[in-house]
Design a protein around this motif. Structure first.
Motif, PDB file in Angstrom:
ATOM      1  N   SER A 123      -0.549 -10.896  -1.801  1.00 14.18           N
ATOM      2  CA  SER A 123      -0.482 -10.556  -0.389  1.00 14.18           C
ATOM      3  C   SER A 123       0.242  -9.228  -0.235  1.00 14.18           C
ATOM      4  O   SER A 123       0.755  -8.661  -1.208  1.00 14.18           O
ATOM      5  N   LEU A 124       0.303  -8.751   0.996  1.00 18.34           N
ATOM      6  CA  LEU A 124       0.978  -7.488   1.265  1.00 18.34           C
ATOM      7  C   LEU A 124       2.461  -7.558   0.925  1.00 18.34           C
ATOM      8  O   LEU A 124       3.013  -6.646   0.317  1.00 18.34           O
ATOM      9  N   TRP A 125       3.116  -8.660   1.294  1.00 15.56           N
ATOM     10  CA  TRP A 125       4.553  -8.764   1.063  1.00 15.56           C
ATOM     11  C   TRP A 125       4.863  -9.002  -0.411  1.00 15.56           C
ATOM     12  O   TRP A 125       5.931  -8.635  -0.888  1.00 15.56           O
ATOM     13  N   ASP A 126       3.913  -9.590  -1.117  1.00 14.90           N
ATOM     14  CA  ASP A 126       4.044  -9.699  -2.569  1.00 14.90           C
ATOM     15  C   ASP A 126       4.055  -8.301  -3.195  1.00 14.90           C
ATOM     16  O   ASP A 126       4.877  -7.987  -4.060  1.00 14.90           O
ATOM     17  N   LEU A 127       3.159  -7.441  -2.703  1.00 16.02           N
ATOM     18  CA  LEU A 127       3.120  -6.055  -3.179  1.00 16.02           C
ATOM     19  C   LEU A 127       4.440  -5.345  -2.873  1.00 16.02           C
ATOM     20  O   LEU A 127       4.994  -4.642  -3.724  1.00 16.02           O
ATOM     21  N   ALA A 128       4.956  -5.547  -1.665  1.00 16.02           N
ATOM     22  CA  ALA A 128       6.227  -4.916  -1.291  1.00 16.02           C
ATOM     23  C   ALA A 128       7.362  -5.387  -2.192  1.00 16.02           C
ATOM     24  O   ALA A 128       8.229  -4.594  -2.587  1.00 16.02           O
ATOM     25  N   ALA A 129       7.362  -6.682  -2.532  1.00 16.21           N
ATOM     26  CA  ALA A 129       8.413  -7.224  -3.393  1.00 16.21           C
ATOM     27  C   ALA A 129       8.379  -6.583  -4.771  1.00 16.21           C
ATOM     28  O   ALA A 129       9.422  -6.232  -5.340  1.00 16.21           O
ATOM     29  N   TRP A 130       7.176  -6.404  -5.322  1.00 13.33           N
ATOM     30  CA  TRP A 130       7.066  -5.773  -6.632  1.00 13.33           C
ATOM     31  C   TRP A 130       7.455  -4.300  -6.572  1.00 13.33           C
ATOM     32  O   TRP A 130       7.978  -3.737  -7.530  1.00 13.33           O
ATOM     33  N   ASN A 136       0.825   7.157  -4.023  1.00 17.80           N
ATOM     34  CA  ASN A 136       0.050   8.148  -3.276  1.00 17.80           C
ATOM     35  C   ASN A 136      -1.449   7.857  -3.353  1.00 17.80           C
ATOM     36  O   ASN A 136      -2.174   7.976  -2.366  1.00 17.80           O
ATOM     37  N   GLY A 137      -1.909   7.455  -4.547  1.00 15.06           N
ATOM     38  CA  GLY A 137      -3.332   7.224  -4.733  1.00 15.06           C
ATOM     39  C   GLY A 137      -3.835   5.922  -4.141  1.00 15.06           C
ATOM     40  O   GLY A 137      -5.051   5.717  -4.034  1.00 15.06           O
ATOM     41  N   ALA A 138      -2.925   5.032  -3.778  1.00 15.22           N
ATOM     42  CA  ALA A 138      -3.333   3.714  -3.305  1.00 15.22           C
ATOM     43  C   ALA A 138      -3.154   3.514  -1.807  1.00 15.22           C
ATOM     44  O   ALA A 138      -3.523   2.463  -1.275  1.00 15.22           O
ATOM     45  N   VAL A 139      -2.600   4.515  -1.113  1.00 18.95           N
ATOM     46  CA  VAL A 139      -2.230   4.339   0.298  1.00 18.95           C
ATOM     47  C   VAL A 139      -3.426   3.918   1.150  1.00 18.95           C
ATOM     48  O   VAL A 139      -3.382   2.918   1.879  1.00 18.95           O
ATOM     49  N   VAL A 140      -4.523   4.675   1.071  1.00 19.52           N
ATOM     50  CA  VAL A 140      -5.695   4.386   1.906  1.00 19.52           C
ATOM     51  C   VAL A 140      -6.283   3.029   1.552  1.00 19.52           C
ATOM     52  O   VAL A 140      -6.651   2.240   2.432  1.00 19.52           O
ATOM     53  N   GLY A 168       2.795  -6.769 -11.438  1.00 24.60           N
ATOM     54  CA  GLY A 168       2.803  -7.448 -10.144  1.00 24.60           C
ATOM     55  C   GLY A 168       2.138  -6.631  -9.054  1.00 24.60           C
ATOM     56  O   GLY A 168       1.399  -7.170  -8.218  1.00 24.60           O
ATOM     57  N   SER A 169       2.377  -5.304  -9.047  1.00 26.84           N
ATOM     58  CA  SER A 169       1.776  -4.445  -8.024  1.00 26.84           C
ATOM     59  C   SER A 169       0.267  -4.334  -8.189  1.00 26.84           C
ATOM     60  O   SER A 169      -0.459  -4.143  -7.204  1.00 26.84           O
ATOM     61  N   ALA A 170      -0.205  -4.461  -9.435  1.00 21.93           N
ATOM     62  CA  ALA A 170      -1.647  -4.339  -9.697  1.00 21.93           C
ATOM     63  C   ALA A 170      -2.426  -5.567  -9.245  1.00 21.93           C
ATOM     64  O   ALA A 170      -3.607  -5.467  -8.906  1.00 21.93           O
ATOM     65  N   VAL A 171      -1.772  -6.734  -9.232  1.00 23.82           N
ATOM     66  CA  VAL A 171      -2.487  -7.971  -8.858  1.00 23.82           C
ATOM     67  C   VAL A 171      -1.703  -8.754  -7.809  1.00 23.82           C
ATOM     68  O   VAL A 171      -1.367  -9.923  -8.008  1.00 23.82           O
ATOM     69  N   VAL A 180       5.729  -0.857   3.264  1.00 24.85           N
ATOM     70  CA  VAL A 180       5.345  -1.143   1.876  1.00 24.85           C
ATOM     71  C   VAL A 180       5.621   0.062   0.978  1.00 24.85           C
ATOM     72  O   VAL A 180       6.167  -0.072  -0.126  1.00 24.85           O
ATOM     73  N   ILE A 181       5.259   1.258   1.451  1.00 26.95           N
ATOM     74  CA  ILE A 181       5.487   2.471   0.664  1.00 26.95           C
ATOM     75  C   ILE A 181       6.981   2.671   0.431  1.00 26.95           C
ATOM     76  O   ILE A 181       7.422   3.013  -0.673  1.00 26.95           O
TER      77      ILE A 181
END
Length: 477
Positions: A114-121, A47-51, A108-111, A67-68
């Motif tokens: 790419s966008l899809w890397d974030l989605a994978a984590w 919630n805090g990271a969406v924007v 993984g989500s913190a660093v 991603v969410i």
């Protein structure tokens, strides 16, 4: 957000007695419920990271929603695999695997690269959520003395809502350090990266606590480690009852259990048995009123109507506190006034609250690129959103899982719960994926849709949902 079926408040199987080691049992249940805390924390922290995520990767509403919602894919995988895995390697090992997944997801989500890397984590973390949503309540039920099982099982739901509130408080604190900028740099990382990464702390604590609690006696008996099972039973129930008798009771219960399958659910004119359709309906309505919009998107929601980031994070936190209060009210009332009356109170309250939100958001306007909402309507929207969370938490947030845990006949209970839970994750995914696009199209219109589902839930309860208060599980048919 929602809790697991084992959090149902069930009548004690034996007359209450005071176990010698109740404090130890409370510690064990609280340690296992840390999985629920992580469940709530991981579900809500995004919630805090969406924007900031939208800005960092330059993406539109559809990609952001994917991603969410990616975590929900992992949730389905984790929930589907946890039961069988726990029966093979034990409940404690499953907790430890979930803790590792939570830890890896946080880092993984913190660093992300790419966008899809974030989605994978996010998917990795979701697998941990799914496992925790099944293993924690099951383990607590298996180690709890019968007379205290209902209250100890409630630890899981309490931990979930506390996890949600904690994530919002942490997000708010980090945003303060970053001077109100979600992309503000703190210690070499942007604020939103810290928000996602802080989950390492409770994840590691969960893993460490798993080494301090015993394996489930039920699992130990199932793999022939009866001597160890007796030790655990003595630890959690004291020496008041004959341990050989307790072991025999567990063995008898395991032998008499019918392992229901999907095939058992079929029958009637519309595929599934009518009671299964009622369970599916409960799961669908619980999600389609839009509750997870509040927990996944509330910060960006308030910013979208002109509230500054710091204020939006504060309101996200206060709704989480309201969620805790509502959950406590539900736990107090569900066995006193019954499941159906509580669900009806919630439906009426949610319909009115959502309707007010829809009305208030219809005044949203953009002038010279600045989004705003009139002060009066803004106040109504804030109060109505908090009221919506309160009415959901004191009713459907708890009642649905109580009903799902009680209303199915024993011969199909496990399989029917599996179908209802799967439908709930799917409905959750639908709401999560569609909200950004719906809000871009018409924010008020999105809340009109949620209001309609809240209204439709009223005749659904009145006509089809059975009252299970005071009925023995064996009498459900």
């Amino acid at each position: 957000m929602s809790a697991s079926p084992e959090t149902s408040l069930r009548p004690a199987e034996h007359q209450p007695h005071h176990p010698n080691h109740l404090a130890r049992v409370i510690f064990i249940a609280a340690a296992a419920a840390m999985g629920g805390f992580l469940f709530g924390y991981d579900s809500s922290v995004i919630n805090g990271a969406v924007v900031a995520v939208r800005d960092r990767f330059g993406i539109g509403s559809e990609a952001l929603a994917q991603v969410i919602a990616a975590a929900l894919i992992g949730c389905a995988i984790g929930a589907a695999s946890a039961g069988r895995l726990a029966d093979r390697i034990g409940r404690i090992r499953c907790m430890q695997i979930a803790a590792v997944l939570f830890t890896a997801s946080a880092i993984g989500s913190a660093v992300p690269f790419s966008l899809w890397d974030l989605a994978a984590w996010r998917i990795v973390g979701g697998i941990g959520i799914g496992m925790a949503s099944v293993i924690g309540p099951a383990y607590i039920a298996e180690v709890s003395p019968p007379a205290y099982r209902g209250r100890l099982a409630a630890f899981q739901q309490a931990a979930i809502v506390i996890g949600i509130a904690t994530s919002q408080l942490v997000n708010w604190g980090i945003l303060g350090l970053a001077h109100g900028d979600q992309r503000g740099v703190v210690g070499g990382l942007e604020a939103w990266q810290w928000m996602l990464g802080v989950m390492v702390v409770p994840a590691v604590l969960y893993g460490l606590l798993s080494f301090a609690i015993p394996e489930s006696p039920r699992f130990l008996i199932s793999v022939g480690r009866t001597h160890q099972a007796k030790k655990v039973l003595a630890e959690v129930e004291g020496d008041e009852r004959d341990l050989d008798t307790r072991v025999h009771e567990i063995e008898q219960a395991m032998r008499s259990e019918h392992k229901s399958t999907f095939k058992d659910l079929l029958g009637g004119r519309f595929g599934f048995l009518p009671i299964v359709w009622i369970g599916i309906g409960l799961s669908v309505f619980q999600q389609l009123v839009g509750i997870n919009v509040i927990f996944y998107y509330s910060s960006s929601l308030w910013q979208s109507v002109g509230i500054d980031p710091t204020g939006s994070f504060l309101y996200s936190f206060t709704t989480s506190i309201i969620n805790i209060v509502g959950t406590v009210i539900a736990m107090v009332l569900v066995d006193r006034i019954g499941r159906k009356p509580l669900a009806l109170i919630g439906s009426v309250g949610m319909a009115l609250s959502l309707g007010l939100c829809a009305w208030a958001f219809s005044y949203k306007e953009t002038v010279d690129g600045a989004v705003s909402i009139p002060a009066a309507q803004g106040t109504v929207a804030l109060i109505a959103a908090h009221a919506f969370v309160l009415f959901f938490a004191l009713s459907w947030g708890v009642v649905v899982w109580v009903l799902l845990g009680e209303m199915f006949p024993g011969r199909i209970r496990v399989a029917a719960l599996g179908v209802a839970a799967a439908v709930q994750w799917i409905a959750n995914w639908v709401i999560t994926v569609t909200f950004p696009s719906l809000s871009d199209w018409n924010l008020s219109g999105a809340y009109v849709i949620y209001t309609v589902f809240a209204v439709l839930s009223i005749p659904f309860i009145l006509k089809w949902v059975p009252e299970t208060k005071g009925k023995a599980l064996e009498s459900m048919g």
